[in-house]
Design a protein around this motif. Sequence first.
Motif, PDB file in Angstrom:
ATOM      1  N   SER A  27       0.821  -1.210   0.000  1.00  0.00           N
ATOM      2  CA  SER A  27       0.000   0.000   0.000  1.00  0.00           C
ATOM      3  C   SER A  27       0.856   1.261   0.000  1.00  0.00           C
ATOM      4  CB  SER A  27      -0.917  -0.009   1.215  1.00  0.00           C
ATOM      5  OG  SER A  27      -1.738   1.129   1.198  1.00  0.00           O
ATOM      6  N   PHE A  28       1.934   1.238   0.788  1.00  0.00           N
ATOM      7  CA  PHE A  28       2.791   2.432   0.866  1.00  0.00           C
ATOM      8  C   PHE A  28       3.936   2.292  -0.134  1.00  0.00           C
ATOM      9  CE2 PHE A  28       0.431   2.583   4.735  1.00  0.00           C
ATOM     10  CZ  PHE A  28       0.264   3.930   4.998  1.00  0.00           C
ATOM     11  N   LYS A  29       4.177   3.359  -0.856  1.00  0.00           N
ATOM     12  CA  LYS A  29       5.221   3.305  -1.887  1.00  0.00           C
ATOM     13  C   LYS A  29       6.610   3.315  -1.253  1.00  0.00           C
ATOM     14  CE  LYS A  29       2.761   5.406  -5.709  1.00  0.00           C
ATOM     15  NZ  LYS A  29       1.497   5.766  -5.064  1.00  0.00           N
ATOM     16  N   GLN A  30       6.717   3.896  -0.060  1.00  0.00           N
ATOM     17  CA  GLN A  30       8.020   4.070   0.571  1.00  0.00           C
ATOM     18  C   GLN A  30       8.580   2.733   1.104  1.00  0.00           C
ATOM     19  OE1 GLN A  30       5.226   5.644   1.332  1.00  0.00           O
ATOM     20  NE2 GLN A  30       5.531   7.838   1.226  1.00  0.00           N
ATOM     21  N   ASP A  31       9.826   2.753   1.454  1.00  0.00           N
ATOM     22  CA  ASP A  31      10.478   1.584   2.053  1.00  0.00           C
ATOM     23  C   ASP A  31       9.714   1.192   3.326  1.00  0.00           C
ATOM     24  OD1 ASP A  31      12.178   0.129   3.863  1.00  0.00           O
ATOM     25  OD2 ASP A  31      13.832   0.602   2.490  1.00  0.00           O
ATOM     26  N   PRO A  32       9.316  -0.093   3.451  1.00  0.00           N
ATOM     27  CA  PRO A  32       8.503  -0.500   4.619  1.00  0.00           C
ATOM     28  C   PRO A  32       9.190  -0.181   5.950  1.00  0.00           C
ATOM     29  CG  PRO A  32       8.721  -2.308   3.045  1.00  0.00           C
ATOM     30  CD  PRO A  32       9.554  -1.193   2.532  1.00  0.00           C
ATOM     31  N   PHE A  33      10.525  -0.271   5.954  1.00  0.00           N
ATOM     32  CA  PHE A  33      11.216  -0.041   7.232  1.00  0.00           C
ATOM     33  C   PHE A  33      11.281   1.455   7.567  1.00  0.00           C
ATOM     34  CE2 PHE A  33      12.591  -4.219   5.765  1.00  0.00           C
ATOM     35  CZ  PHE A  33      12.132  -4.977   6.849  1.00  0.00           C
ATOM     36  N   LYS A  34      11.182   2.308   6.525  1.00  0.00           N
ATOM     37  CA  LYS A  34      11.082   3.761   6.799  1.00  0.00           C
ATOM     38  C   LYS A  34       9.719   4.051   7.418  1.00  0.00           C
ATOM     39  CE  LYS A  34      14.312   5.954   3.677  1.00  0.00           C
ATOM     40  NZ  LYS A  34      14.517   7.059   2.786  1.00  0.00           N
ATOM     41  N   LEU A  35       8.699   3.318   6.933  1.00  0.00           N
ATOM     42  CA  LEU A  35       7.362   3.509   7.525  1.00  0.00           C
ATOM     43  C   LEU A  35       7.380   3.086   8.997  1.00  0.00           C
ATOM     44  CD1 LEU A  35       4.351   4.252   7.199  1.00  0.00           C
ATOM     45  CD2 LEU A  35       3.926   1.881   6.606  1.00  0.00           C
ATOM     46  N   VAL A  36       8.102   1.983   9.289  1.00  0.00           N
ATOM     47  CA  VAL A  36       8.211   1.545  10.690  1.00  0.00           C
ATOM     48  C   VAL A  36       8.883   2.665  11.488  1.00  0.00           C
ATOM     49  CG1 VAL A  36       9.181  -0.191  12.258  1.00  0.00           C
ATOM     50  CG2 VAL A  36       8.295  -0.895  10.019  1.00  0.00           C
ATOM     51  N   GLY A  37       9.929   3.284  10.888  1.00  0.00           N
ATOM     52  CA  GLY A  37      10.620   4.399  11.546  1.00  0.00           C
ATOM     53  C   GLY A  37       9.649   5.548  11.805  1.00  0.00           C
ATOM     54  N   ALA A  38       8.780   5.836  10.811  1.00  0.00           N
ATOM     55  CA  ALA A  38       7.814   6.926  10.964  1.00  0.00           C
ATOM     56  C   ALA A  38       6.830   6.625  12.093  1.00  0.00           C
ATOM     57  CB  ALA A  38       7.066   7.125   9.657  1.00  0.00           C
ATOM     58  N   LEU A  39       6.416   5.365  12.187  1.00  0.00           N
ATOM     59  CA  LEU A  39       5.465   4.974  13.245  1.00  0.00           C
ATOM     60  C   LEU A  39       6.109   5.132  14.629  1.00  0.00           C
ATOM     61  CD1 LEU A  39       3.927   1.856  11.506  1.00  0.00           C
ATOM     62  CD2 LEU A  39       2.645   3.829  12.274  1.00  0.00           C
ATOM     63  N   LYS A  40       7.377   4.792  14.689  1.00  0.00           N
ATOM     64  CA  LYS A  40       8.087   4.929  15.978  1.00  0.00           C
ATOM     65  C   LYS A  40       8.172   6.420  16.336  1.00  0.00           C
ATOM     66  CE  LYS A  40       9.303   0.564  16.911  1.00  0.00           C
ATOM     67  NZ  LYS A  40      10.391  -0.360  16.741  1.00  0.00           N
ATOM     68  N   LYS A  41       8.448   7.240  15.276  1.00  0.00           N
ATOM     69  CA  LYS A  41       8.554   8.686  15.493  1.00  0.00           C
ATOM     70  C   LYS A  41       7.210   9.249  15.980  1.00  0.00           C
ATOM     71  CE  LYS A  41      10.763  12.534  13.210  1.00  0.00           C
ATOM     72  NZ  LYS A  41      11.222  13.076  11.951  1.00  0.00           N
ATOM     73  N   LEU A  42       6.166   8.657  15.451  1.00  0.00           N
ATOM     74  CA  LEU A  42       4.814   9.102  15.831  1.00  0.00           C
ATOM     75  C   LEU A  42       4.523   8.786  17.297  1.00  0.00           C
ATOM     76  CD1 LEU A  42       2.457  10.382  14.255  1.00  0.00           C
ATOM     77  CD2 LEU A  42       1.631   8.112  13.728  1.00  0.00           C
ATOM     78  N   GLY A  43       5.241   7.798  17.839  1.00  0.00           N
ATOM     79  CA  GLY A  43       5.067   7.491  19.271  1.00  0.00           C
ATOM     80  C   GLY A  43       4.721   6.045  19.557  1.00  0.00           C
ATOM     81  N   PHE A  44       4.615   5.210  18.511  1.00  0.00           N
ATOM     82  CA  PHE A  44       4.322   3.793  18.774  1.00  0.00           C
ATOM     83  C   PHE A  44       5.575   3.154  19.387  1.00  0.00           C
ATOM     84  CE2 PHE A  44       1.105   4.663  15.550  1.00  0.00           C
ATOM     85  CZ  PHE A  44      -0.002   4.072  16.141  1.00  0.00           C
ATOM     86  N   SER A  45       5.387   2.446  20.484  1.00  0.00           N
ATOM     87  CA  SER A  45       6.558   1.872  21.137  1.00  0.00           C
ATOM     88  C   SER A  45       7.016   0.608  20.410  1.00  0.00           C
ATOM     89  CB  SER A  45       6.263   1.588  22.597  1.00  0.00           C
ATOM     90  OG  SER A  45       5.148   0.731  22.686  1.00  0.00           O
ATOM     91  N   GLN A  46       6.089  -0.138  19.863  1.00  0.00           N
ATOM     92  CA  GLN A  46       6.418  -1.341  19.109  1.00  0.00           C
ATOM     93  C   GLN A  46       5.614  -1.338  17.804  1.00  0.00           C
ATOM     94  OE1 GLN A  46       6.891  -1.938  22.463  1.00  0.00           O
ATOM     95  NE2 GLN A  46       8.958  -2.708  22.031  1.00  0.00           N
ATOM     96  N   VAL A  47       6.196  -1.895  16.762  1.00  0.00           N
ATOM     97  CA  VAL A  47       5.450  -2.059  15.511  1.00  0.00           C
ATOM     98  C   VAL A  47       5.568  -3.533  15.103  1.00  0.00           C
ATOM     99  CG1 VAL A  47       5.222  -1.357  13.102  1.00  0.00           C
ATOM    100  CG2 VAL A  47       5.940   0.326  14.814  1.00  0.00           C
TER     101      VAL A  47
END
Length: 748
Positions: free
Chosen positions: A85-105
């Motif tokens: 679904s996301f065009k970006q690198d999946p692990f960058k999205l994980v990084g973004a989620l962590k930045k957003l405040g998720f403690s675990q993905v």
Amino acid sequence: MIIASQDKKCKRCYCCVRHCPVNAISFKGEQANLIEEECVSCGFCVKACSQSNKVLKDFVIDVETSLNNKNTKTVALMAPSFVASFKQDPFKLVGALKKLGFSQVYEVAQGAEIVAQEYKRLYQKPLDKPILTSPCPVVINIVKKHYPKLIDNLAHIVSPMIAMADLVKQSWDEQVEVVFIGPCVAKKSEITHESVDGKVDYALLFSELEGLLKKKKINIEDCQKAPLDYLSEEYLGQLFPISGGLLKAANIDTDLLNNDVSVVEGKEEVLETLNGIENNELKPALIDILYCKGCINGPDFYDDKSTNQYKKNKVVNFAKEKKQKAPKSPDYYVEIDLSREFRVLKKKKRFPSEKEIVRILEYSEKFEKQDELNCGACGYETCRDKAVAVYHGVAEVEMCLPYLLKLTENRVTHYQKKAQNLLQLYNEIDQNIVGCSQSILAAKNFVFKASKSDSTVLLLGESGTGKGLFAETIHRFGERKDKPFVKINCSAIPHELLESELFGYEEGAFTGAKKGGKIGKFEQANKGTIFLDEIGDMSPVMQAKILQVIQDKKVMRIGGDKSIKLDVKIIAATNKDLKQEINKGGFREDLFYRLNVLTFTIPALRQRHKDDINLLIDSLKDKISKEHKLPCKSISAKAKEMLCNYSWPGNVRELENLLERLLNLVEEDTILPEHLPESIWENQSQGTNITDPNKPLDEILERVEKEVLINALKRSNNNRTKAAKLLNISRSNFYEKLKKYNLTTEKS
Ligand SMILES: Nc1ncnc2c1ncn2[C@@H]1O[C@H](COP(=O)(O)OP(=O)(O)OP(=O)(O)O)[C@@H](O)[C@H]1O
């Protein structure tokens, strides 16, 4: 309620009904509304609605609050389709989620791997009926609400999302809030399903996550790559969002020759399969069933322009990539309960009888079998399905394209006919009232409208301007044209007789009363029109009586004791200035307001354009010669010009009379200036083109002065003393000016 309709935004395209697998949309007051008990939360109606009429329940604020809560661990569970679904690198999205405040993905793929093993165990037991896999919440909703008999056909196994949420919550001692993020609208409903309620706290769509990142100004591309978190070993669970992914993960053979296993996906196939099981047409088998063609085609799939194959490749490649990188099973293993229960939510509805269906079909003009086109434009598969929905009050009879087209065609024909009739009517009025200037066109327009209305008409204007003609025309072209038109000249009848003329009398009502009594004008005009000419000359006593009749719509004969109900259109006319009369106390104000509904002041002939006078001359000449069998003479251009320049104190009547006289008396074929009477010669206004640059100033001033004098004479009814007063000059000065302009023949 996961999906709700907004007010007044629906444009009735029925697109949502067509996209809904279970017709869970009702129409009332031409607006679409979701039916909660029927809705399976597939979310395709939201995507299909061009008017953004449907809104989804969203947990964005709750997720934000959770992320901001220092005492809570907020954990993201990513649907495995996120890589496609996301065009970006999946692990960058994980990084973004962590930045957003998720403690675990975590990936739900880990839960899928666990659930797949449970399916394998189920498949290894002998099946006594077709078993439907249960990771798809839309299929579960469809079965619970629309195929209640199949509730036991659902595998009593939790979905990978629930399994993973359970694993997360059991693995952490602290307060954990679990947020599922995926392309599936129905997951928002699954988190509240019976027996799994509370395992997942919130469900976000990919688009909602996108919005949240934007709001926090987090650009995925700019984020550092971060690894996914693991609680369980996982590889093939990643294939869950692809059709057949579950079976592959469970290592169950999907060979074409294996009848014990099948993969079903997409609205049509799903419904066909459920019907097949309900009708006992399918033998026991494990059916991997998904409402979408794989979750990679879910309603909120972010990159929905890519081909299915492209998305599939992305998911498969990610699985392969992870196989090398992912850690092996963690040291600890948490035991989780993978079983779940399902509850039937179907409410029984009464099915209409054949007679009731036929009656509903007839409403939309479907009388024969061949009238049932089953075109599907309304969103229902057949006309009968729609009739059943009408019976249940969720569809409107008008939701039928062929019927609406027919209705519209009928209406167009009806209005075309009406327009034709109106045009014809207007043309007839146009012929009756001669003139083409703006003021006469406005007058014709008024007559046209007044003839269509039943309201009281008040015609104002100098004597001879055509009030009588207008009144007759209004009646002749109105609805009452076949009923009587009764005219009474209120000034021509002595006051003491007017009452009996208007209201009639009973025998013996007064001395001299006729035997058998007399019917009054109002009674005569019943169902038709009464024309009260010269109403301004009516005595105050009679005015009060008329007012009463207009108000009560009833009349009582003199000497009578029964009132007679009236249905009479009233047209009144006067050459008097009624407002002035009211001020002088000669006319009742309340009667004026009763009459002053559709009011028109007919312009005096001298105020009209010369073209109007020319047209009138020709038309009246024709009329007179026909009526009196006189030869129709021509009028020389100069004579016509003089007629046009005359001020016509007696208006059209004076013109008509003059023409009659000329046609009778002139012996030549052409009427010349010398045939015209002295008054026309003497009263020649040269027209008031005061801006004519070729005329000297004194000539222009003289012309204007002459016009002003003539006007004052008209306004004062040729009373010179009054006219002088109007102009605020002395009587002698006025006389001198009359002499100067040869206007002395006017009477005083
Ligand atoms: N625009 C017109 N086209 C054709 N004929 C007209 C027009 N206006 C008036 N007439 C004719 O002029 C004559 C006088 O009109 P009518 O009797 O209707 O005037 P009136 O205002 O009612 O006069 P009064 O106030 O004296 O009763 C009638 O013969 C009428 O047919």
